[in-house]
Design a protein around this motif. Structure first.
Motif, PDB file in Angstrom:
ATOM      1  N   PHE A 265      68.340   1.564  54.591  1.00  0.00           N
ATOM      2  CA  PHE A 265      68.011   2.986  54.685  1.00  0.00           C
ATOM      3  C   PHE A 265      66.824   3.274  55.591  1.00  0.00           C
ATOM      4  N   HIS A 266      66.187   2.229  56.122  1.00  0.00           N
ATOM      5  CA  HIS A 266      65.147   2.450  57.124  1.00  0.00           C
ATOM      6  C   HIS A 266      64.979   1.183  57.944  1.00  0.00           C
TER       7      HIS A 266
ATOM      8  N   LEU B 207      64.132   9.891  57.042  1.00  0.00           N
ATOM      9  CA  LEU B 207      63.071   8.892  57.033  1.00  0.00           C
ATOM     10  C   LEU B 207      63.606   7.508  56.679  1.00  0.00           C
ATOM     11  N   ARG B 208      64.772   7.465  56.047  1.00  0.00           N
ATOM     12  CA  ARG B 208      65.399   6.183  55.762  1.00  0.00           C
ATOM     13  C   ARG B 208      66.158   5.656  56.976  1.00  0.00           C
TER      14      ARG B 208
ATOM     15  N   ALA C 289      59.624  23.445  57.637  1.00  0.00           N
ATOM     16  CA  ALA C 289      59.950  22.023  57.748  1.00  0.00           C
ATOM     17  C   ALA C 289      58.738  21.167  57.412  1.00  0.00           C
ATOM     18  N   LEU C 290      57.561  21.610  57.843  1.00  0.00           N
ATOM     19  CA  LEU C 290      56.341  20.871  57.507  1.00  0.00           C
ATOM     20  C   LEU C 290      56.112  20.851  55.998  1.00  0.00           C
ATOM     21  N   GLU C 291      56.257  21.989  55.354  1.00  0.00           N
ATOM     22  CA  GLU C 291      55.995  22.077  53.912  1.00  0.00           C
ATOM     23  C   GLU C 291      56.925  21.166  53.119  1.00  0.00           C
ATOM     24  N   VAL C 292      58.209  21.120  53.475  1.00  0.00           N
ATOM     25  CA  VAL C 292      59.142  20.278  52.707  1.00  0.00           C
ATOM     26  C   VAL C 292      59.010  18.808  53.081  1.00  0.00           C
ATOM     27  N   SER C 293      58.343  18.521  54.224  1.00  0.00           N
ATOM     28  CA  SER C 293      58.157  17.131  54.644  1.00  0.00           C
ATOM     29  C   SER C 293      56.984  16.462  53.945  1.00  0.00           C
ATOM     30  N   LEU C 294      55.978  17.235  53.551  1.00  0.00           N
ATOM     31  CA  LEU C 294      54.752  16.639  53.005  1.00  0.00           C
ATOM     32  C   LEU C 294      55.000  15.722  51.811  1.00  0.00           C
TER      33      LEU C 294
ATOM     34  N   ASN D 190      53.734   4.659  57.052  1.00  0.00           N
ATOM     35  CA  ASN D 190      54.347   3.892  58.135  1.00  0.00           C
ATOM     36  C   ASN D 190      55.406   4.689  58.887  1.00  0.00           C
ATOM     37  N   LYS D 191      55.432   5.998  58.662  1.00  0.00           N
ATOM     38  CA  LYS D 191      56.393   6.872  59.335  1.00  0.00           C
ATOM     39  C   LYS D 191      55.649   8.007  60.030  1.00  0.00           C
ATOM     40  N   THR D 192      56.273   8.596  61.055  1.00  0.00           N
ATOM     41  CA  THR D 192      55.656   9.679  61.816  1.00  0.00           C
ATOM     42  C   THR D 192      56.582  10.885  61.843  1.00  0.00           C
ATOM     43  N   ILE D 193      56.016  12.052  61.641  1.00  0.00           N
ATOM     44  CA  ILE D 193      56.761  13.305  61.753  1.00  0.00           C
ATOM     45  C   ILE D 193      56.064  14.161  62.806  1.00  0.00           C
ATOM     46  N   ARG D 194      56.837  14.655  63.765  1.00  0.00           N
ATOM     47  CA  ARG D 194      56.270  15.444  64.867  1.00  0.00           C
ATOM     48  C   ARG D 194      57.017  16.770  65.024  1.00  0.00           C
ATOM     49  N   PHE D 195      56.399  17.684  65.753  1.00  0.00           N
ATOM     50  CA  PHE D 195      56.973  19.013  65.981  1.00  0.00           C
ATOM     51  C   PHE D 195      56.966  19.321  67.477  1.00  0.00           C
TER      52      PHE D 195
END
Length: 593
Positions: A39-40, A290-291, A313-318, A324-329
């Motif tokens: 899954f990741h 994320l997986r 999207a930011l609020e539900v991602s927190l 060890n993962k990155t979230i970008r916009f």
């Protein structure tokens, strides 16, 4: 609901190790089996399967579950589908059932997947016969190869074209899967007319819905299948099955807003894009992605609607963040979308832009700064107030600490002051400065509530649940409510069986997430049934003693106001007597009253 006796027989016949090995290779690791997580992306195995607990857990991304859950997550099956597949492999037939938490009894009828597959084939044939639709796709820069890759078709003009595909146009299943609409007068007509059709395919390769793009200037521009037994918008992502290999190769997944964006990016060599399906980003979307990849890039238009969607999207991602993962916009230039940008500037330019997407931390802090005037004390204090729910939502401890430090710097406060105002610190000064709640795999002492300790014990040895009662388990916290539900189930089902059965019974209930999380933590704790019973015998009277003290304190407060009545006095006497009994050491003589 499906009878517990059937599920018990099924779960007794299957082995999670065997089920998972049908899909991936496992290696023996002591009493368990391990592998790189499916899954990741990872290089060192962190995916563990326990044959004794019949449970899997990934210590990297947190994925966990039983054999049913593995099939649902890995193969994209629904709960009933997963049960059917397991039953078929065990030589069993799923009985008729009623849904557990509401709904009507499932009835025998046409295969809904087969209906959707026939509809997709029809739409694809119609595309070949429509010069207008072919010309439209060519103008958008799409090749026949990419159209075939995504199964793109065309729904012709007309009100009842699907009659040519389905001889029984009145079949209720056509309405159930969203292919036809029935008006108040009972007249039926095709949902999709004169539209380019994008099949929505689940992880198992089955068509579960459609998105239709109007050819001309009609409204709505995009029309999606409604929610159906096959299709739940908040769980599905367009293009994920087609993008899976490209996502793993790139280590990145790009989330865009439209079907055409996904297809156009794939046409130009950016094959790791997916799209939400006419709904805002959901926590399930984020967890699923994320997986699949180490980095998520959300791409939005730069207008007000795009900014609003990005913040959601930011609020539900927190709550899903991992260190060890990155979230970008990524915000595209005004007037551009991924489709237009990649067509006019090419793959290299688009990927260079995606590589410069704004990190989640930078976007979050930038938005907080924009809301206030940091030149004033009021503005800086408001910034901390605005940051509080966001900081508390961040699941990644390292990221949360970094954000905490930056909020403190911006607000001109010390880190401990922001910790206190945001309620991020436990009441344990001796443990140092900032702390997240205790990790589940460490000390089992007073850090944990009695309810949580009892919950762990019951999941290791389900028979203990029958000893719980509402007189002892009180309160509205999730652990207490889950314990009461387990006790109620155990009292009505003396043969509650294994913890696998216990977890499965509450699948789809409000307690499912908590029970699965606790069960995952137990893989680290390695609590034996004997140890669980010992802890249970210790924690239960302690919890009861705590509850008795709470009741006595309340009665004493009431006594100070002179409001005690005869019933209160009798209760106080009974509680005092019970407390004296509880305070006796094990094996001591009971007090004579």
């Amino acid at each position: 609901m499906i009878p517990d006796s059937f599920k018990r027989d099924l779960l007794n016949r299957i082995d999670i190790v065997e089920i998972i090995q049908r899909h991936m290779q496992l290696k023996k690791a002591g009493a368990n089996f391990s592998a790189c997580c499916p899954f990741h992306n990872e290089k060192s195995p962190s995916f563990t399967v326990s044959p004794s607990k019949q449970f899997y857990h990934c210590f990297g991304c947190g994925a966990h579950g039983d054999a049913i859950g593995f099939l649902m997550e890995y193969s994209g099956l629904g709960y009933i589908e997963a049960l059917k597949e397991l039953a078929a492999g065990a030589g069993m037939t799923l009985p008729e059932f009623e849904p557990r938490f509401g709904g009507k009894k499932e009835e025998t009828g046409p295969d809904l997947y087969e209906l959707m597959q026939r509809a997709m084939q029809y739409y694809r044939e119609q595309l070949k016969a429509s010069p207008q639709a072919i010309e439209y796709l060519k103008r958008r820069g799409l090749s026949g190869q990419i159209a075939a890759h995504f199964g793109i078709g065309y729904a012709p003009e007309g009100w009842q074209n699907l009659q040519a595909v389905f001889s029984d146009y009145a079949d209720k299943s056509l309405k159930e899967v969203g292919l036809v609409i029935e008006n108040d007068a009972g007249k039926r007509y095709d949902r999709f007319r004169d539209r380019i059709m994008f099949p929505i395919i689940n992880q198992r390769g089955f068509v579960i819905g459609f998105g239709g793009r109007v050819l001309g200037a009609g409204e709505p521009k995009y029309l999606n299948s409604p929610e159906t037994p096959l299709f739940e918008k908040g769980r599905e992502l367009y293009g994920l099955p087609q993008a899976r290999l490209a996502i793993r190769d790139a280590g990145r997944v790009l989330v865009v807003e439209g079907y055409m964006d996904v297809v156009a990016l794939a046409q130009h060599g950016v094959g790791y894009a997916v799209a939400t399906l006419g709904t805002a980003t959901t926590p399930v979307h984020v967890q699923k992605l994320l997986r699949q990849a180490d980095e998520i890039v959300f791409s939005f238009d730069g207008d007000a609607a795009g900014r609003k969607a990005a913040w959601h999207a930011l609020e539900v991602s927190l709550p899903a963040t991992l260190d060890n993962k990155t979230i970008r916009f990524l915000f595209l230039p005004e007037g551009e979308d991924p489709d237009s940008y990649v067509r006019t500037r090419g793959k290299a330019a688009f990927e260079e832009l995606a590589g410069r997407a704004e990190p989640l931390s930078s976007y979050l802090l930038g938005q907080l700064r924009a809301r206030v005037d940091t030149n004033t004390a009021e503005g800086r204090s408001r910034l901390v107030h605005e940051a509080k729910p966001l900081l508390k939502s961040v699941a990644a401890p390292g990221l949360q600490l970094q954000l905490l430090k930056q909020v403190a710097d911006i607000s001109g406060m010390t880190q401990p002051e922001v910790e206190r105002l945001c309620e991020l610190r436990r009441d344990a000064p001796s443990q140092g400065a900032w702390q997240r709640p205790a990790p589940p795999k460490v000390t089992r002492a007073a850090v944990k509530s009695f309810e949580l300790r009892l919950l762990e014990c019951v999941l290791v040895k389900p028979a203990l649940a029958s000893e719980l009662s509402a007189d002892i388990i009180r309160g509205e916290n999730p652990e207490a409510l889950a314990l009461l539900a387990l006790a109620d189930y155990a009292h009505g089902n003396p043969d509650a069986g294994s913890e696998v059965m216990l977890i499965d019974h509450f699948r789809g209930s409000p307690h499912e997430t908590l029970l699965k999380q606790v069960r995952s933590e137990l893989m680290v704790l390695a609590l034996s049934p004997e140890q669980a019973e010992g802890e249970f015998r210790d924690a239960l009277p302690r919890l009861e003693r705590q509850r008795v003290h709470e009741q006595l304190n309340e009665l004493q407060r009431k006594n100070k106001t002179g409001a005690l009545d005869a019933a209160d006095i009798a209760l106080m006497y009974a509680l005092t007597k019970r407390l004296a009994t509880l305070d006796q050491p094990p094996g001591a003589n009971r007090p004579v009253v």
